[in-house]
Structures are given as C-alpha cells and as structure tokens.
Scaffold this motif. Structure first.
Motif, PDB file in Angstrom:
ATOM      1  N   ILE A   1       0.837  -1.203   0.000  1.00  9.83           N
ATOM      2  CA  ILE A   1       0.000   0.000   0.000  1.00  9.83           C
ATOM      3  C   ILE A   1       0.871   1.252   0.000  1.00  9.83           C
ATOM      4  O   ILE A   1       0.592   2.221  -0.710  1.00  9.83           O
ATOM      5  CB  ILE A   1      -0.944  -0.009   1.213  1.00  9.83           C
ATOM      6  N   GLY A   2       1.935   1.243   0.816  1.00 11.35           N
ATOM      7  CA  GLY A   2       2.825   2.402   0.860  1.00 11.35           C
ATOM      8  C   GLY A   2       3.470   2.677  -0.478  1.00 11.35           C
ATOM      9  O   GLY A   2       3.540   3.832  -0.927  1.00 11.35           O
ATOM     10  N   ALA A   3       3.955   1.624  -1.154  1.00 11.77           N
ATOM     11  CA  ALA A   3       4.568   1.807  -2.474  1.00 11.77           C
ATOM     12  C   ALA A   3       3.548   2.343  -3.463  1.00 11.77           C
ATOM     13  O   ALA A   3       3.857   3.233  -4.275  1.00 11.77           O
ATOM     14  CB  ALA A   3       5.149   0.484  -2.967  1.00 11.77           C
ATOM     15  N   GLY A   4       2.317   1.815  -3.399  1.00  5.59           N
ATOM     16  CA  GLY A   4       1.273   2.282  -4.300  1.00  5.59           C
ATOM     17  C   GLY A   4       0.913   3.737  -4.057  1.00  5.59           C
ATOM     18  O   GLY A   4       0.740   4.513  -5.007  1.00  5.59           O
ATOM     19  N   MET A   5       0.813   4.130  -2.788  1.00  2.66           N
ATOM     20  CA  MET A   5       0.491   5.518  -2.458  1.00  2.66           C
ATOM     21  C   MET A   5       1.587   6.462  -2.923  1.00  2.66           C
ATOM     22  O   MET A   5       1.311   7.535  -3.472  1.00  2.66           O
ATOM     23  CB  MET A   5       0.275   5.644  -0.944  1.00  2.66           C
ATOM     24  N   LEU A   6       2.838   6.067  -2.707  1.00  4.56           N
ATOM     25  CA  LEU A   6       3.959   6.916  -3.098  1.00  4.56           C
ATOM     26  C   LEU A   6       3.997   7.092  -4.613  1.00  4.56           C
ATOM     27  O   LEU A   6       4.186   8.206  -5.130  1.00  4.56           O
ATOM     28  CB  LEU A   6       5.262   6.296  -2.587  1.00  4.56           C
ATOM     29  N   PHE A   7       3.797   5.987  -5.328  1.00  8.63           N
ATOM     30  CA  PHE A   7       3.796   6.049  -6.798  1.00  8.63           C
ATOM     31  C   PHE A   7       2.648   6.910  -7.298  1.00  8.63           C
ATOM     32  O   PHE A   7       2.836   7.777  -8.170  1.00  8.63           O
ATOM     33  CB  PHE A   7       3.689   4.633  -7.374  1.00  8.63           C
ATOM     34  N   TRP A   8       1.450   6.709  -6.772  1.00  8.16           N
ATOM     35  CA  TRP A   8       0.274   7.435  -7.243  1.00  8.16           C
ATOM     36  C   TRP A   8       0.367   8.921  -6.916  1.00  8.16           C
ATOM     37  O   TRP A   8      -0.041   9.772  -7.706  1.00  8.16           O
ATOM     38  CB  TRP A   8      -0.969   6.822  -6.634  1.00  8.16           C
ATOM     39  N   ALA A   9       0.931   9.241  -5.727  1.00  4.38           N
ATOM     40  CA  ALA A   9       1.061  10.656  -5.341  1.00  4.38           C
ATOM     41  C   ALA A   9       1.941  11.412  -6.313  1.00  4.38           C
ATOM     42  O   ALA A   9       1.588  12.508  -6.771  1.00  4.38           O
ATOM     43  CB  ALA A   9       1.646  10.749  -3.928  1.00  4.38           C
ATOM     44  N   HIS A  10       3.065  10.822  -6.679  1.00  8.10           N
ATOM     45  CA  HIS A  10       3.977  11.516  -7.594  1.00  8.10           C
ATOM     46  C   HIS A  10       3.474  11.469  -9.033  1.00  8.10           C
ATOM     47  O   HIS A  10       3.754  12.396  -9.816  1.00  8.10           O
ATOM     48  CB  HIS A  10       5.375  10.917  -7.484  1.00  8.10           C
ATOM     49  N   LYS A  11       2.738  10.433  -9.380  1.00  5.92           N
ATOM     50  CA  LYS A  11       2.171  10.373 -10.740  1.00  5.92           C
ATOM     51  C   LYS A  11       1.131  11.479 -10.915  1.00  5.92           C
ATOM     52  O   LYS A  11       1.095  12.144 -11.959  1.00  5.92           O
ATOM     53  CB  LYS A  11       1.535   9.000 -10.973  1.00  5.92           C
TER      54      LYS A  11
END
Length: 260
Positions: A247-257
C-alpha cells in the motif's frame, strides 16, 4: 557476547505511584510530535495552524493507545480474548501492537480532519515524519523491559536477556530502534524538507516501516502464543507488514504520478 545492562523498568516511585521507563518513552514520542509538529504547521502548505497541533497530538495519542491495545488482542491474542474478553482491559499485563496503533491513528486523523475541514492524508503527511521519534523511544522501552528479544545467536553482540534463557540472543529491540527510529526519521525528514504531493510522506512512511519491520522479524522471536505461522519463518509481524509495503509503495507512486 555483550552484557545486558540491568536497568530497573521502574524509573522512580512515589509511594504506590510508579513511573515506568516504558511510559516515559510514550511521553517522549508524543512530546516530539508536539514540538516538531508546531514547526511543520508553520509551513504555508500545512492544512492546520500551530494552535491545532495540541489537539492533533491528543487525538493521535488516543488512537495509538486504543488501537495498539485492541490490535494486540485481535492480532496476537485473539484466542484468549474469545475465552476471556476482559483481558482487553488488563493493560497492566502489557501488550501493544504497532499495526493496531497505526490503524488507530488513521481513524483518529480521519475524525480530526472532519473537524478541521482537511483530509486524513493531509494530516498523516504532517505527522508521518515525526512518528519515528515515538517508535524509536518505544523500542528502547522494550529493551529496558527486557521484552521482545531476538532469536538465539552467536554474534559478538548477542545478549542474555532475563527470562530469555541461558543463550545469547539478538538485541532485536535495538535493531528496531535504529531502523524504525533513527533511519526512518532521517529518510522522512529529508523527503519532507520541501513540499511533496499529498499522501507522499504517508506512503513513504508505510513502505519504509514495513520493509524495516519485515527484515527485523528474521532476528526477533515471534510471540510465544503464535510462533511461526508458515514455512517455519513467517511471523505475524511480517504478515501485517506486507500490506504496508504494498500500500505504501502504491500511495507513493500514485502521489507523484498525480503531481507529475
């Protein structure tokens, strides 16, 4: 082999009132969030003002304590809870779960955000870089209490813990204090030294903590009532940390995308 320092878990006592080191560590964590939170709330991108930090800490503390206790019972001692629900209130017997405390904080920030007209993730982005203070202090409290020690080892820094048997063990509490406290604080503080997209700090905190906890579980003894849950090495801590990593990796990726 290193000598385990014999530290009285009770810091001092005044009559029947006893102040424990572990309780002091909680206070250090909450105080750290309050002090540094005041500085972060002064930034132009902060969704709340410095005056609101005191209430934020109060909500967060309730989330940590209630969530940590309920989480421990549900994740680590559910079978005993079914036979004796009153153990939920026997806090003097110990038992707090980080993952339960984390969920409690998310709920507390959601409630607090409703009052301040901001989102839960905006608030967790503020406190995420500050939480390692409490995490590191809490692990030092575990070390002083001689609890949550590691697996047996022959490394030169192994320690013989009280109630841990005659063989030296990994001081896994210190491993966690270093990774979850010092290293995680540096990573998050540097990352948030300039404005970042919403949920970026929260996602990075979840990802890093999950990775650190998953790694340290290879050296830490699993809870006696659970043992290893699969393959003779998988622990409850690793099972609970795996969703954090994803979830953390997904949130970090989506935030910067989204920001890009």
């Amino acid at each position: 082999m290193l000598t385990y320092p014999q530290i009285d878990p009770i810091l001092f006592a005044i009559g029947p009132l006893k102040i424990h080191w572990y309780g002091l560590m909680y206070l250090i964590g909450f105080a750290g969030v309050w002090v540094l939170g005041q500085k972060r709330a002064q930034q132009p991108w902060s969704p709340i003002k410095p005056a609101a930090i005191e209430d934020l800490v109060t909500y967060g503390a309730m989330g940590v304590i209630l969530g940590g206790r309920i989480g421990y019972i549900l994740f680590y001692n559910f079978s005993e809870f079914v036979s004796n629900p009153l153990i939920l209130f026997k806090i003097w017997q110990g038992g707090m779960s980080f993952h339960g405390g984390m969920l409690g904080v998310f709920i507390a920030m959601w409630i607090f955000g409703k009052q301040k007209n901001c989102t839960m993730l905006q608030l967790t982005d503020i406190i995420a870089p500050l939480c390692p203070i409490g995490l590191g202090a809490g692990r030092l409290g575990n070390f002083i209490n001689s609890e949550l020690w590691g697996r047996t080892t022959d490394v030169p820094w192994g320690m013989v813990f009280p109630n841990g048997g005659a063989l030296p063990r990994h001081p896994s509490q210190l491993y966690e204090a270093f990774l979850e406290g010092v290293v995680l604080f540096i990573i998050l503080w540097v990352y948030t030294s300039k404005p970042r997209p919403t949920m970026g700090a929260t996602g990075l905190a979840l990802f890093c903590y999950g990775c650190f906890r998953f790694f340290v579980e290879f050296f830490r003894m699993p809870d006696a009532q659970l043992g290893y849950l699969a393959l003779d090495w998988v622990t409850m801590g690793q099972i609970l940390s795996t969703p954090m990593i994803l979830i953390g990796a997904g949130m970090l990726f989506w935030a910067h995308k989204k920001a890009a």
